[in-house]
Design a protein around this motif. Structure first.
Motif, mmCIF file in Angstrom:
data_model
loop_
_atom_site.group_PDB
_atom_site.id
_atom_site.type_symbol
_atom_site.label_atom_id
_atom_site.label_comp_id
_atom_site.label_asym_id
_atom_site.label_seq_id
_atom_site.Cartn_x
_atom_site.Cartn_y
_atom_site.Cartn_z
ATOM 1 N N MET A 205 0.837 -1.199 0.000
ATOM 2 C CA MET A 205 0.000 0.000 0.000
ATOM 3 C C MET A 205 0.872 1.249 0.000
ATOM 4 S SD MET A 205 -3.026 -1.220 2.572
ATOM 5 C CE MET A 205 -3.818 0.358 2.552
ATOM 6 N N GLY A 206 2.008 1.209 0.717
ATOM 7 C CA GLY A 206 2.939 2.339 0.720
ATOM 8 C C GLY A 206 3.550 2.565 -0.650
ATOM 9 N N ILE A 207 3.922 1.486 -1.319
ATOM 10 C CA ILE A 207 4.467 1.605 -2.674
ATOM 11 C C ILE A 207 3.411 2.139 -3.625
ATOM 12 C CG2 ILE A 207 5.319 0.249 -4.627
ATOM 13 C CD1 ILE A 207 6.833 -1.471 -2.565
ATOM 14 N N ALA A 208 2.174 1.667 -3.492
ATOM 15 C CA ALA A 208 1.088 2.144 -4.354
ATOM 16 C C ALA A 208 0.828 3.631 -4.116
ATOM 17 C CB ALA A 208 -0.186 1.336 -4.103
ATOM 18 N N ALA A 209 0.853 4.078 -2.871
ATOM 19 C CA ALA A 209 0.641 5.500 -2.574
ATOM 20 C C ALA A 209 1.757 6.348 -3.174
ATOM 21 C CB ALA A 209 0.555 5.722 -1.059
ATOM 22 N N ALA A 210 2.996 5.869 -3.065
ATOM 23 C CA ALA A 210 4.118 6.605 -3.666
ATOM 24 C C ALA A 210 3.982 6.645 -5.189
ATOM 25 C CB ALA A 210 5.436 5.960 -3.261
ATOM 26 N N ALA A 211 3.523 5.557 -5.787
ATOM 27 C CA ALA A 211 3.324 5.524 -7.240
ATOM 28 C C ALA A 211 2.237 6.507 -7.665
ATOM 29 C CB ALA A 211 2.969 4.106 -7.690
ATOM 30 N N VAL A 212 1.169 6.602 -6.896
ATOM 31 C CA VAL A 212 0.119 7.579 -7.208
ATOM 32 C C VAL A 212 0.674 8.989 -7.065
ATOM 33 C CG1 VAL A 212 -2.129 8.487 -6.481
ATOM 34 C CG2 VAL A 212 -1.781 6.029 -6.626
ATOM 35 N N LEU B 123 -6.728 4.631 -8.684
ATOM 36 C CA LEU B 123 -5.354 4.191 -8.948
ATOM 37 C C LEU B 123 -4.722 3.594 -7.697
ATOM 38 C CD1 LEU B 123 -3.724 6.933 -11.205
ATOM 39 C CD2 LEU B 123 -3.771 4.487 -11.641
ATOM 40 N N PHE B 124 -4.921 4.239 -6.562
ATOM 41 C CA PHE B 124 -4.366 3.737 -5.310
ATOM 42 C C PHE B 124 -4.912 2.346 -4.994
ATOM 43 C CE2 PHE B 124 -4.732 3.452 -0.618
ATOM 44 C CZ PHE B 124 -3.387 3.283 -0.344
ATOM 45 N N VAL C 183 -6.311 0.110 -7.078
ATOM 46 C CA VAL C 183 -5.893 -0.881 -8.068
ATOM 47 C C VAL C 183 -4.417 -1.230 -7.903
ATOM 48 C CG1 VAL C 183 -5.538 -1.240 -10.552
ATOM 49 C CG2 VAL C 183 -7.695 -0.306 -9.717
ATOM 50 N N LEU C 184 -3.573 -0.215 -7.716
ATOM 51 C CA LEU C 184 -2.142 -0.480 -7.546
ATOM 52 C C LEU C 184 -1.852 -1.253 -6.257
ATOM 53 C CD1 LEU C 184 -0.534 2.848 -8.799
ATOM 54 C CD2 LEU C 184 -0.469 0.614 -9.913
ATOM 55 N N SER C 185 -2.591 -0.978 -5.206
ATOM 56 C CA SER C 185 -2.408 -1.722 -3.958
ATOM 57 C C SER C 185 -2.704 -3.200 -4.171
ATOM 58 C CB SER C 185 -3.312 -1.179 -2.852
ATOM 59 O OG SER C 185 -2.948 0.125 -2.497
ATOM 60 N N ILE C 186 -3.808 -3.473 -4.827
ATOM 61 C CA ILE C 186 -4.198 -4.862 -5.067
ATOM 62 C C ILE C 186 -3.225 -5.540 -6.035
ATOM 63 C CG2 ILE C 186 -5.980 -6.326 -6.092
ATOM 64 C CD1 ILE C 186 -8.023 -4.281 -4.926
ATOM 65 N N LEU C 187 -2.882 -4.862 -7.127
ATOM 66 C CA LEU C 187 -1.980 -5.463 -8.114
ATOM 67 C C LEU C 187 -0.602 -5.773 -7.535
ATOM 68 C CD1 LEU C 187 -2.796 -3.519 -11.405
ATOM 69 C CD2 LEU C 187 -3.388 -5.873 -10.810
ATOM 70 N N THR C 188 -0.039 -4.849 -6.776
ATOM 71 C CA THR C 188 1.287 -5.100 -6.214
ATOM 72 C C THR C 188 1.252 -6.225 -5.184
ATOM 73 O OG1 THR C 188 0.961 -3.301 -4.622
ATOM 74 C CG2 THR C 188 2.201 -2.779 -6.632
ATOM 75 N N ALA C 189 0.208 -6.279 -4.371
ATOM 76 C CA ALA C 189 0.102 -7.349 -3.374
ATOM 77 C C ALA C 189 -0.090 -8.705 -4.038
ATOM 78 C CB ALA C 189 -1.052 -7.054 -2.416
#
Length: 148
Positions: free
Chosen positions: A35-42, A60-61, A63-69
Motif C-alpha cells: 500500500m505504501g508503494i502504491a501511494a508513492a506511485a500515485v 489508482l491507489f 488498483v495499484l495496492s491490489i496489483l502489487t500485493a
C-alpha cells in the motif's frame, strides 16, 4: 475533509506512502509495504499528471495496492522450493521406529526416555525404569511409545 480530498497533491500521496512504509518497519508483516508503494506511485503519477481528479487518484491507489500485493503473493508462491531435507526442523521424526530405555518410569501414560545425551518426554503404556520402548509417533516435543 471533503475539500482536502478534492485537492490532494503529489506531496500528500508521497507522505502517505512514507507513513505506510514507516509503519511497515514496525512489524505489519508485509501488509502495508504494498500500500505504501502504491501511494508513492500515485504521488509520482499525480506529479506527472497534475490535473488528475480525486476519483482517479483513489481508484489508482486501490488498483495499484491490489496489483502489487497479488504480484508479490504469486511471486512468493512460485519461488517456494521444496527442501532436500524434509525432516530438518522436525527433531523427533528421525526417532520414530527406534528403541530406547525408559529413564523415568512411565506412570499414568507419561514418562521420559534417554535419547543420546538428552531426555525426551513420552506418552504410552506404563513401564518401569530400564524397560525398552519403541517410538511410534511424535506430537510436538512429546514422543509416543509402545513397549517392546
Amino acid at each position: 475533509m471533503w475539500d482536502f480530498l478534492q485537492h490532494l497533491s503529489f506531496w500528500d500521496w508521497l507522505a502517505l506512502g512514507t507513513v505506510l512504509l514507516i509503519l511497515e518497519v514496525f512489524g505489519a508483516g508485509g501488509y502495508l509495504l504494498w500500500m505504501g508503494i502504491a501511494a508513492a506511485a500515485v504521488g509520482v503519477i499525480k506529479f506527472l499528471v497534475p490535473h488528475l481528479g480525486m476519483e482517479w487518484q483513489l481508484l489508482l491507489f486501490a488498483v495499484l495496492s491490489i496489483l502489487t500485493a497479488v504480484y508479490w503473493w504469486k511471486r512468493q508462491r512460485s519461488s517456494a522450493k521444496t527442501s532436500d531435507q524434509p525432516g530438518l526442523n522436525e527433531r523427533g521424526s528421525e526417532l520414530i521406529g527406534r528403541t530406547f530405555v525408559v529413564h523415568q518410569a512411565i506412570v499414568d501414560g507419561r514418562g521420559k526416555v534417554k535419547v543420546g545425551d538428552g531426555v525426551w518426554m513420552v506418552t504410552g503404556p506404563d513401564s518401569p525404569v530400564g524397560a525398552h520402548v519403541r517410538v511410534v509417533a511424535q506430537e510436538g516435543a512429546v514422543l509416543k511409545v509402545e513397549t517392546v
